[in-house]
Enzyme design. Structure first.
Site, PDB file in Angstrom:
ATOM      1  N   HIS A 135       0.785  -1.242   0.000  1.00  0.00           N
ATOM      2  CA  HIS A 135       0.000   0.000   0.000  1.00  0.00           C
ATOM      3  C   HIS A 135       0.806   1.276   0.000  1.00  0.00           C
ATOM      4  O   HIS A 135       0.225   2.354   0.107  1.00  0.00           O
ATOM      5  CB  HIS A 135      -0.904   0.052   1.234  1.00  0.00           C
ATOM      6  CG  HIS A 135      -2.189  -0.683   1.066  1.00  0.00           C
ATOM      7  ND1 HIS A 135      -3.302  -0.113   0.524  1.00  0.00           N
ATOM      8  CD2 HIS A 135      -2.513  -1.964   1.346  1.00  0.00           C
ATOM      9  CE1 HIS A 135      -4.277  -1.001   0.493  1.00  0.00           C
ATOM     10  NE2 HIS A 135      -3.823  -2.141   0.989  1.00  0.00           N
ATOM     11  N   LYS A 169      -8.263  14.376   4.417  1.00  0.00           N
ATOM     12  CA  LYS A 169      -7.387  13.205   4.428  1.00  0.00           C
ATOM     13  C   LYS A 169      -6.451  13.349   5.615  1.00  0.00           C
ATOM     14  O   LYS A 169      -6.428  14.408   6.252  1.00  0.00           O
ATOM     15  CB  LYS A 169      -6.575  13.121   3.135  1.00  0.00           C
ATOM     16  CG  LYS A 169      -5.912  14.469   2.749  1.00  0.00           C
ATOM     17  CD  LYS A 169      -5.280  14.437   1.356  1.00  0.00           C
ATOM     18  CE  LYS A 169      -6.251  14.492   0.215  1.00  0.00           C
ATOM     19  NZ  LYS A 169      -6.375  13.245  -0.518  1.00  0.00           N
ATOM     20  N   ARG A 170      -5.664  12.319   5.940  1.00  0.00           N
ATOM     21  CA  ARG A 170      -4.692  12.477   7.008  1.00  0.00           C
ATOM     22  C   ARG A 170      -3.748  13.634   6.705  1.00  0.00           C
ATOM     23  O   ARG A 170      -3.461  13.930   5.553  1.00  0.00           O
ATOM     24  CB  ARG A 170      -3.898  11.171   7.197  1.00  0.00           C
ATOM     25  CG  ARG A 170      -4.681  10.076   7.891  1.00  0.00           C
ATOM     26  CD  ARG A 170      -5.093  10.465   9.309  1.00  0.00           C
ATOM     27  NE  ARG A 170      -3.953  10.534  10.194  1.00  0.00           N
ATOM     28  CZ  ARG A 170      -3.512   9.532  10.958  1.00  0.00           C
ATOM     29  NH1 ARG A 170      -4.154   8.382  10.955  1.00  0.00           N
ATOM     30  NH2 ARG A 170      -2.465   9.678  11.731  1.00  0.00           N
ATOM     31  N   LYS A 177       1.092  14.804   1.422  1.00  0.00           N
ATOM     32  CA  LYS A 177      -0.232  15.133   0.887  1.00  0.00           C
ATOM     33  C   LYS A 177      -0.386  16.630   0.619  1.00  0.00           C
ATOM     34  O   LYS A 177      -1.305  17.076  -0.039  1.00  0.00           O
ATOM     35  CB  LYS A 177      -1.323  14.642   1.836  1.00  0.00           C
ATOM     36  CG  LYS A 177      -1.430  13.107   1.908  1.00  0.00           C
ATOM     37  CD  LYS A 177      -2.492  12.667   2.905  1.00  0.00           C
ATOM     38  CE  LYS A 177      -2.613  11.155   3.046  1.00  0.00           C
ATOM     39  NZ  LYS A 177      -3.485  10.524   2.037  1.00  0.00           N
ATOM     40  N   THR A 202      -8.280   7.370  -2.134  1.00  0.00           N
ATOM     41  CA  THR A 202      -9.663   6.988  -2.407  1.00  0.00           C
ATOM     42  C   THR A 202     -10.607   8.171  -2.198  1.00  0.00           C
ATOM     43  O   THR A 202     -11.714   8.157  -2.732  1.00  0.00           O
ATOM     44  CB  THR A 202     -10.128   5.809  -1.525  1.00  0.00           C
ATOM     45  OG1 THR A 202      -9.812   6.093  -0.163  1.00  0.00           O
ATOM     46  CG2 THR A 202      -9.468   4.512  -1.952  1.00  0.00           C
ATOM     47  N   LYS A 205     -14.202   9.182  -4.080  1.00  0.00           N
ATOM     48  CA  LYS A 205     -15.453   9.540  -3.398  1.00  0.00           C
ATOM     49  C   LYS A 205     -15.943  10.898  -3.866  1.00  0.00           C
ATOM     50  O   LYS A 205     -17.140  11.100  -4.084  1.00  0.00           O
ATOM     51  CB  LYS A 205     -15.237   9.602  -1.880  1.00  0.00           C
ATOM     52  CG  LYS A 205     -14.845   8.305  -1.221  1.00  0.00           C
ATOM     53  CD  LYS A 205     -14.408   8.585   0.225  1.00  0.00           C
ATOM     54  CE  LYS A 205     -13.591   7.448   0.787  1.00  0.00           C
ATOM     55  NZ  LYS A 205     -12.878   7.843   2.029  1.00  0.00           N
TER      56      LYS A 205
HETATM   57  C1  LIG Z   1     -11.559   7.815   2.292  1.00  0.00           C
HETATM   58  C2  LIG Z   1     -11.030   8.124   3.607  1.00  0.00           C
HETATM   59  C3  LIG Z   1      -9.651   8.268   3.792  1.00  0.00           C
HETATM   60  C4  LIG Z   1      -8.663   8.180   2.660  1.00  0.00           C
HETATM   61  O1  LIG Z   1      -8.476   9.462   2.087  1.00  0.00           O
HETATM   62  P1  LIG Z   1      -7.273   9.767   1.086  1.00  0.00           P
HETATM   63  O2  LIG Z   1      -7.530  11.151   0.622  1.00  0.00           O
HETATM   64  O3  LIG Z   1      -7.387   8.782  -0.019  1.00  0.00           O
HETATM   65  O4  LIG Z   1      -6.021   9.643   1.848  1.00  0.00           O
HETATM   66  C5  LIG Z   1      -9.192   8.553   5.065  1.00  0.00           C
HETATM   67  N1  LIG Z   1     -10.020   8.694   6.099  1.00  0.00           N
HETATM   68  C6  LIG Z   1     -11.358   8.582   5.953  1.00  0.00           C
HETATM   69  C7  LIG Z   1     -12.228   8.763   7.133  1.00  0.00           C
HETATM   70  C8  LIG Z   1     -11.911   8.284   4.716  1.00  0.00           C
HETATM   71  O5  LIG Z   1     -13.237   8.163   4.590  1.00  0.00           O
END
Ligand SMILES: *Cc1c(COP(=O)(O)O)cnc(C)c1O
Length: 801
Positions: free
Chosen positions: A346, A531-532, A537, A638, A642
C-alpha cells in the site's frame, strides 16, 4: 427482505419494550438506536447462518482478509440499505413521529482504523458480501481508536476515543471459539515417533484470543459474511498472573497504533501483528479440520489476503501450523502456504516498509524466527545461481533485520499495487529486485470505494435525481451511471444537479455552524481537502494558495468566485511538523474569517475530528476535490474517487489513482498540474532543485511564503518560522514551491470555469458518468478473478474496462 411499514412498526415497538421496558414513545434516542439496530441484527441472522452453512456444505472457498485496520463507519444505514428495508423503516419512523436521522446519528464510528488503509479494508468487506463471495475480515478489537481531535487555540488536542464505552451493538462475543496465542519462551525441536522434529514450547506467555463476530450484510442478495475481531485476554486457567502481566496481555488489543505511515512503539506493535495472524490462522485451520480429513484441499478452500505488510507474519505462522500441528513436511507446507497467501502493498514511503530487528523479533517469537530462517535459507538456495548481490538485497533476512515486505512477496502467489502508477513504481523501485525474479506474481488492482455509502446514503439529493433521470440500475450496476453522460448538454438537468448540490451545501453549512460556530456562504465554491495530515499530501500547498487569495483580496484585486476552503485532517500525535501545519491553517482561517475586507469573498473552515461520518457530510457538498500530493507519493488515494463520484471536480497532480480519474474523465473535465513522478525523481537524482532560488526570483512566491514569517498571520511565530525553514533552509523535500505556480494557475482556470455554470455542470456530469468504474465491487471482482480465483454469485459488469 420483504417487510411492510406496519409489520416493522409492530416489531420495533415490541423490541423497545422487550429491551428497555419502555414504551416506544418515551424511549431515549440511544434506546431507539439500540432497538432498531438489534432488530436489524435479528433480521440478518438467518441469512448469516445460512451463508455459513452453505459454505461448509458445498465446500466453497473462503477469503480471509487480514488487516491491522478497518474503518467501517456507522453501519445502521448501510445495513438497512443492504437488507432492502431502508425506505420502509424511514416511512415507519415518520409515521411514528420519530426523528430517523437523529437516531442514525447516535451510532459511534468504530475506532478500528486510521485512514485510507482501514477504509479500503471495510469497503472490500462490503463489496465481497455484495457481489456474493465468501469473504471475511480478520482484525483486532481495539478498545480505544485513534484519538478524538479537537482544536484549542488552533492547536490539535487529542482526546481518548473510548468508542466501546457503551458497547458495540453489531458484535457477538464467541468465547467458545477462543484460541491461545503464545509469545516468548523457548522452543526445542525434539525427535518424535514419526521421524520428524516436534516443537516443544517452554515458559511461553499464553494469551487468550477471543473473537467478536460482526455481520457484513451484502446488498440485497441474502449473503452475509463475517468480520471477526480478536481481543487479547489473560487465560482463565494456568499460572496466576500479576497485575502487570495481565495488563501487558490486555495491551495487545488495547489501542490502535496511531500512525498509518511510520513505525515506532515497536515491541507492542509486533505483538499486535503476531496476535492478529496467529489467532486468525488458528481458527481457520481449526474450522477446516472440522470438515476435512487431510490438507489436500486446504488451498482450494482457503485464501488469506495480507492487506499491507503488517499481517505478513501470516506466512511463517501458517507454516508453523502446517509443520508443527498438522505435521506436514516442509515442501508440502510451503506449496500450500504460497497458494493460500496473497499480498497487497500500500505504500511507496520507505519508512513504512516494515522491518524488524532480529534482536527484538527472535526472543519474542522464537519458533516463527526459526521458520523465517529456514524460509530465507531455502530462498537463497533456490536462487544460488542468480546474482548474489540481488538475492542478498531482497532476501527475507538481511542487515540483522526481518524484512516483512520481502517475506510477503516470497510467500505469496500474488502481489499487487493499488493504482497503475503505484504498481509500476513498485516494480521499478521498491520491489524491483522481486519483480525481476517473479514478475508473474505482480498485478495491479486499483482501489475502489463503496458507492452505496458515498452516493446512495450520503448524497440522497443526488441519488434521487439519478433515479429520476436514468432509472435506478446504477444502484446495483455501477457502470450503468454512464447513461448520465447525454444529460451534460441539458440545461434543465444541470439546473437540478446544481440544486441538489446546494441542498448538500446547506446541510453542511448548518453542521459547520453547529460545531465550530462559523456561518459559511452556501453560494460559494466549496473547495475540499480531507485526508490524514501528512507532508506528502501537501495541505501546505493548499494553504499557500489561500494566502495568495487573501493577499490578492487585500490588495483590492478581487474578481474570482467566492470561496469556502474546507479542511479535515488528523495529524499523528508524534508528528510535530504535521501539527504545525494544522496550527498554521487554523491561524490563517482565523485571520481570514474575521477580516471584513475579505470574508465576504473568502472563508476557511477546518473541521475537527475527521472520520467516516464527517467525510459523509463534507463530500456530498464539495465542488472541488483537492488531490495535490507530490507525484510518486500517494499510492492510490480513495477520497479522490469519493469526491468525483458525488459531483466534485478534481484539482490534482498526476499521482496515484488521480491518473486513472484523468483517463476516465478526460483532460477537459479535470484540472491537473505540477511535476510528474519522473520529473520529481530526476530532480532528486540530479540535486538540481533549489527552493531558495524560486523564493528569491519569483516575487509572487516570495510574497506568499513571507506571509508565514512577517507577522501577516498572527499567532504562528514558531510554526511559521519552522515551515519557512523546511521550505527554504531544508530545500522543500516535498517540492511545494516547485509546484506552487502551476497550482495557482490551475486554480485560476478552475475559477473561470466555475463562473460559467453550464461549463461547470458539464464537467460535473462527466465525472459522475465516469465514476462507476471506481466501485469497490468491481475492484473486488478483479481480486476474485486474478488473485483469489473465486467466482462471484452476483453478476458484476466489469466489461469494457
Ligand atoms: C476515504 C477516507 C480516507 C482516505 O483518504 P485519502 O484522501 O485517499 O487519503 C481517510 N479517512 C477517511 C475517514 C476516509 O473516509
Amino acid at each position: 427482505m420483504a417487510l411492510t411499514v406496519s409489520e416493522f412498526e409492530r416489531a420495533y415497538k415490541e423490541e423497545v419494550l422487550q429491551l428497555f421496558a419502555e414504551s416506544w414513545q418515551t424511549a431515549s434516542l440511544d434506546q431507539q438506536f439500540a432497538a432498531l439496530a438489534s432488530l436489524v441484527k435479528r433480521y440478518s441472522a438467518s441469512d448469516w447462518s445460512q451463508t455459513k452453512q452453505a459454505v461448509d456444505h458445498n465446500n466453497e472457498k473462503q477469503i480471509y482478509y487480514f488487516s491491522i485496520e478497518f474503518l467501517p463507519g456507522r453501519m445502521l444505514a448501510t445495513n438497512l440499505l443492504n437488507l432492502g428495508i431502508l425506505t420502509t423503516v424511514e416511512r415507519a419512523f415518520k409515521e411514528m413521529g420519530l426523528n430517523f436521522k437523529r437516531v442514525l446519528g447516535m451510532e459511534v464510528d468504530p475506532g478500528l482504523g486510521n485512514g485510507g488503509l482501514g477504509r479500503l479494508a471495510s469497503s472490500f468487506l462490503d463489496a465481497m458480501a455484495s457481489i456474493g463471495i465468501n469473504g471475511n475480515g480478520n482484525g483486532l478489537r481495539y478498545q480505544t481508536g485513534l484519538f478524538k481531535q479537537d482544536f484549542l487555540n488552533g492547536y490539535q488536542v487529542e482526546l481518548p476515543d473510548d468508542w466501546l464505552r457503551n458497547g458495540y451493538v453489531w458484535e457477538t462475543r464467541k468465547i467458545e471459539r477462543a484460541v491461545v496465542v503464545r509469545f516468548g519462551g523457548e522452543v526445542n525441536l525434539l525427535p518424535s515417533a514419526d521421524g520428524r522434529l516436534l516443537a516443544q514450547y517452554r515458559h511461553t506467555e499464553n494469551v487468550l484470543a477471543v473473537p467478536y463476530d460482526i455481520p457484513q450484510i451484502g446488498y440485497r442478495n441474502g449473503h452475509v459474511n463475517t468480520m471477526r475481531l480478536w481481543q487479547a485476554e489473560p487465560p482463565a486457567m494456568g499460572q496466576p498472573l500479576t497485575v502487570a502481566q495481565r495488563e501487558e496481555i490486555s495491551a495487545i488489543s488495547q489501542s490502535l497504533y496511531p500512525d498509518d505511515s511510520t513505525e515506532a512503539g515497536r515491541r507492542l506493535r509486533l505483538r499486535q501483528e503476531y496476535f492478529l495472524v496467529s489467532a486468525g490462522l488458528q481458527s481457520i485451520v481449526r474450522h477446516y479440520r472440522k470438515t476435512h480429513q487431510d490438507f489436500t484441499q486446504f488451498a482450494q478452500t482457503v485464501a488469506v489476503h495480507i492487506n499491507d505488510t503488517h499481517p505478513a507474519m501470516a506466512i511463517p505462522e501458517l507454516m508453523r501450523l502446517l509443520l508443527d500441528e498438522v505435521r506436514l513436511d516442509w515442501d508440502s507446507a510451503w506449496a500450500i502456504t504460497v497458494q493460500v497467501m496473497s499480498y497487497t502493498n500500500h505504500t511507496l514511503l520507505q519508512e513504512a516498509l516494515e522491518t524488524w530487528s532480529i534482536d527484538l523479533f527472535a526472543p519474542l517469537l522464537p519458533r516463527i524466527y526459526q521458520i523465517i530462517q529456514e524460509i530465507d535459507h531455502r530462498f537463497r538456495s533456490a536462487y544460488h545461481d542468480a546474482d548474489p548481490a540481488l538475492i542478498d538485497s531482497i532476501a527475507p533476512l538481511g542487515h540483522n533485520m526481518v524484512r516483512m515486505a520481502y517475506l510477503a512477496v516470497w510467500g505469496s502467489h500474488a502481489v499487487n499495487g493499488v493504482a497503475a502508477l503505484h504498481t509500476r513504481l513498485l516494480e521499478e523501485s521498491v520491489l524491483s529486485g522481486w519483480y525481476q525474479l517473479v514478475p508473474e506474481r505482480f498485478s495491479n488492482q486499483t482501489n475502489g470505494i463503496t458507492l452505496r455509502r458515498w452516493v446512495q446514503l450520503a448524497n440522497r439529493p443526488l441519488a434521487k435525481l439519478l433515479d429520476k433521470t436514468i432509472g435506478s440500475d446504477w444502484r446495483r450496476s455501477p457502470l450503468a451511471i454512464e447513461a448520465l453522460q447525454p444529460f451534460a448538454d441539458q440545461p434543465k438537468f444541470l439546473h437540478k444537479l446544481a440544486a441538489a448540490k446546494l441542498k448538500n451545501k446547506r446541510s453542511l453549512a448548518a453542521y459547520v455552524k453547529r460545531t465550530v460556530g462559523l456561518s459559511i456562504a452556501t453560494d460559494a465554491m466549496f473547495d475540499v481537502q480531507i485526508k490524514r495530515l501528512h507532508a506528502y499530501k501537501r495541505q501546505l500547498l493548499h494553504l499557500l494558495r489561500i494566502i495568495d487569495q487573501y493577499q490578492t483580496l487585500k490588495a483590492g484585486l478581487a474578481g474570482g468566485p467566492k470561496y469556502v476552503h474546507i479542511f479535515a485532517a488528523k495529524a499523528a500525535p508524534g508528528y510535530y511538523y504535521a501539527k504545525e501545519i494544522i496550527k498554521a491553517i487554523n491561524a490563517t482561517a482565523d485571520l481570514i474569517n474575521h477580516d471584513p475586507e475579505v470574508n465576504q469573498q473568502l472563508q476557511v473552515a477546518f473541521l475537527p475530528n475527521y472520520s467516516v461520518s464527517l467525510a459523509e457530510r463534507i463530500i456530498a457538498a464539495a465542488d472541488v476535490s483537492e488531490q495535490i500530493s507530490l507525484a510518486g507519493k500517494e499510492a492510490s488515494g480513495t477520497s479522490n474517487m469519493k469526491l468525483m463520484a458525488t459531483g466534485a471536480v478534481t484539482l490534482a497532480t498526476m499521482d496515484g489513482a488521480n491518473i486513472e480519474i484523468y483517463d476516465a474523465v478526460g483532460a477537459a473535465n479535470m484540472m491537473t498540474f505540477g511535476l510528474s513522478s519522473e520529473q520529481v525523481l530526476q530532480h532528486q537524482r540530479n540535486f538540481d532543485y533549489s527552493a531558495r532560488d524560486l523564493f528569491e526570483r519569483d516575487p509572487r512566491i516570495h510574497r506568499i511564503v513571507s506571509a508565514l514569517i512577517d507577522g501577516t498571520i498572527p499567532g504562528i511565530e514558531v510554526e511559521g518560522q519552522d515551515i519557512y525553514q523546511s521550505l527554504i533552509q531544508y530545500n522543500d523535500e516535498y517540492f511545494v514551491l516547485a509546484d506552487l505556480k502551476a497550482y495557482l494557475d490551475a486554480g485560476a482556470r478552475l475559477d473561470e470555469l466555475y463562473l460559467r455554470p453550464e461549463a461547470w455542470g458539464k464537467m460535473v456530469v462527466a465525472n459522475l458518468a465516469a465514476s462507476g468504474r471506481f466501485s469497490s465491487d468491481l475492484t473486488v471482482a478483479g481480486y476474485a478473478r486474478d488473485i483469489w480465483h473465486v467466482t462471484p454469485e452476483n453478476q458484476v459488469n466489469r466489461h469494457e474496462l
